[in-house]
Design an enzyme around this catalytic site. Structure first.
Site, PDB file in Angstrom:
ATOM      1  N   ASP A  49       1.284   7.628   0.306  1.00  0.00           N
ATOM      2  CA  ASP A  49       0.788   6.774  -0.765  1.00  0.00           C
ATOM      3  C   ASP A  49       0.440   7.617  -1.988  1.00  0.00           C
ATOM      4  O   ASP A  49       0.123   8.807  -1.879  1.00  0.00           O
ATOM      5  CB  ASP A  49      -0.466   6.015  -0.317  1.00  0.00           C
ATOM      6  N   LYS A  50       0.457   6.994  -3.146  1.00  0.00           N
ATOM      7  CA  LYS A  50       0.157   7.680  -4.399  1.00  0.00           C
ATOM      8  C   LYS A  50      -1.152   8.464  -4.332  1.00  0.00           C
ATOM      9  O   LYS A  50      -1.223   9.621  -4.759  1.00  0.00           O
ATOM     10  CB  LYS A  50       0.093   6.662  -5.540  1.00  0.00           C
TER      11      LYS A  50
END
Length: 321
Positions: A149-150
């Protein structure tokens, strides 16, 4: 609507398309007129060109709802769509932990998107990989095997050849690739255990995943073990090590939230800002895989970034790793 006999001149300076609306045309909104003149492009794309100044009416920048009339001259500079540029190289900062002719181990920083997608067509890890290693253009998805995830930091492997990529994908399918994460969660989570709950897309909130009623749920298993426990402003916090048996979107975040222990600051899944945490406190700490060239078992680790360490230091730990 404008007449079908609208005059279209040859391409003029700076590659602009030039349209002169015929005398038989009816007045109409600019975006509707453009949609008819350039049906190969979506209405939303044409509107974005108007808003960004790439469409002029009689030499002037105008609004999307501007009315055009017979005799008006419309200049259009066609723009490449963001998704069309998704696989272009960008100079993106990230750390290479180790590499061979067949693979790279990357330490992804917080805030860096792994792969281009809606809202993030450029400036991703994939774009950075293409900048540093142009030959990755020959490998599907520029060699990206799995994603983070970012706002999750840490290790992931990138294949430099299609043969290596196939090898790594098979390891993921056979669950022989080792991935261990460090996480800071709310509450007291003692001992060790597993969460074996299918994960699918939330029925009500599209950006969320869920262990409850959901769209296309898939088998998912997360193993966890308590490392230490403490308090931050009188709120209990536990640091846990998580091992993935499967690799679903947001898996650790969803599974820990489902047992009432969401990650600190993971507001999407019920976490709260504690001890200065500004993003979900999750870090891909250890990565293990079988080298596709030698068959040797490889193991790599990366310490959590500064923001995670700062949160850890602000917690009063009552037990130690």
């Amino acid at each position: 609507m404008p007449d079908t006999d609208t005059e279209k001149d040859s391409v003029v300076s700076s590659d602009a398309l030039r349209f002169i609306l015929p005398i038989t045309a009816s007045p109409d909104r600019l975006d509707k007129t453009l949609a008819r003149l350039l049906p190969q492009h979506s209405r939303s794309r044409l509107q974005s060109w108007v808003e960004s100044g790439h469409v002029l009416v009689n030499g002037q920048a105008v609004k999307v709802k501007h009315t055009v009339y017979p005799g008006d001259t419309v200049l259009v500079w066609e723009q490449q769509a963001p998704e069309d540029m998704a696989f272009e190289p960008d100079d993106v900062d990230f750390e290479i932990v180790a590499q061979s002719d067949s693979w790279l181990v990357v330490n992804k920083p917080v805030g860096l998107v792994t792969h281009p997608g809606a809202g993030n067509w450029r400036g991703t890890l994939l774009n950075g990989l293409l900048f540093r290693f142009p030959t990755l253009r020959q490998v599907p998805r520029a060699g990206v095997v799995h994603r983070l995830d970012k706002d999750t930091s840490g290790l992931l492997v990138v294949a430099r050849t299609e043969v290596a990529q196939t090898h790594f994908v098979r390891q993921l399918q056979e669950r022989s690739m080792g991935r261990q994460y460090l996480a800071l969660v709310h509450g007291v989570l003692p001992g060790q255990g597993s969460v074996d709950e299918p994960i699918g897309r939330d029925l009500r909130v599209p950006v969320r995943m869920s262990t409850g009623p959901s769209v296309a749920p898939k088998h998912a298993v997360t193993h966890y073990q308590m490392l230490r426990q403490g308090y931050a402003s009188e709120e209990a916090v536990t640091e846990v090590a998580c091992r993935l048996e499967t690799g679903r979107t947001h898996q650790i975040r969803v599974h820990l939230s489902s047992i009432k222990h969401p990650l600190l600051a993971d507001t999407l899944y019920g976490g709260r800002v504690v001890a200065g945490a500004q993003r979900q406190m999750l870090h891909a700490h250890v990565l293990e895989f079988e080298d596709p060239d030698t068959g040797e078992r490889r193991s790599f680790s990366a310490e959590p970034p500064a923001d995670y360490q700062s949160v850890v230091e602000s917690i009063e730990w009552h037990t130690q790793r």
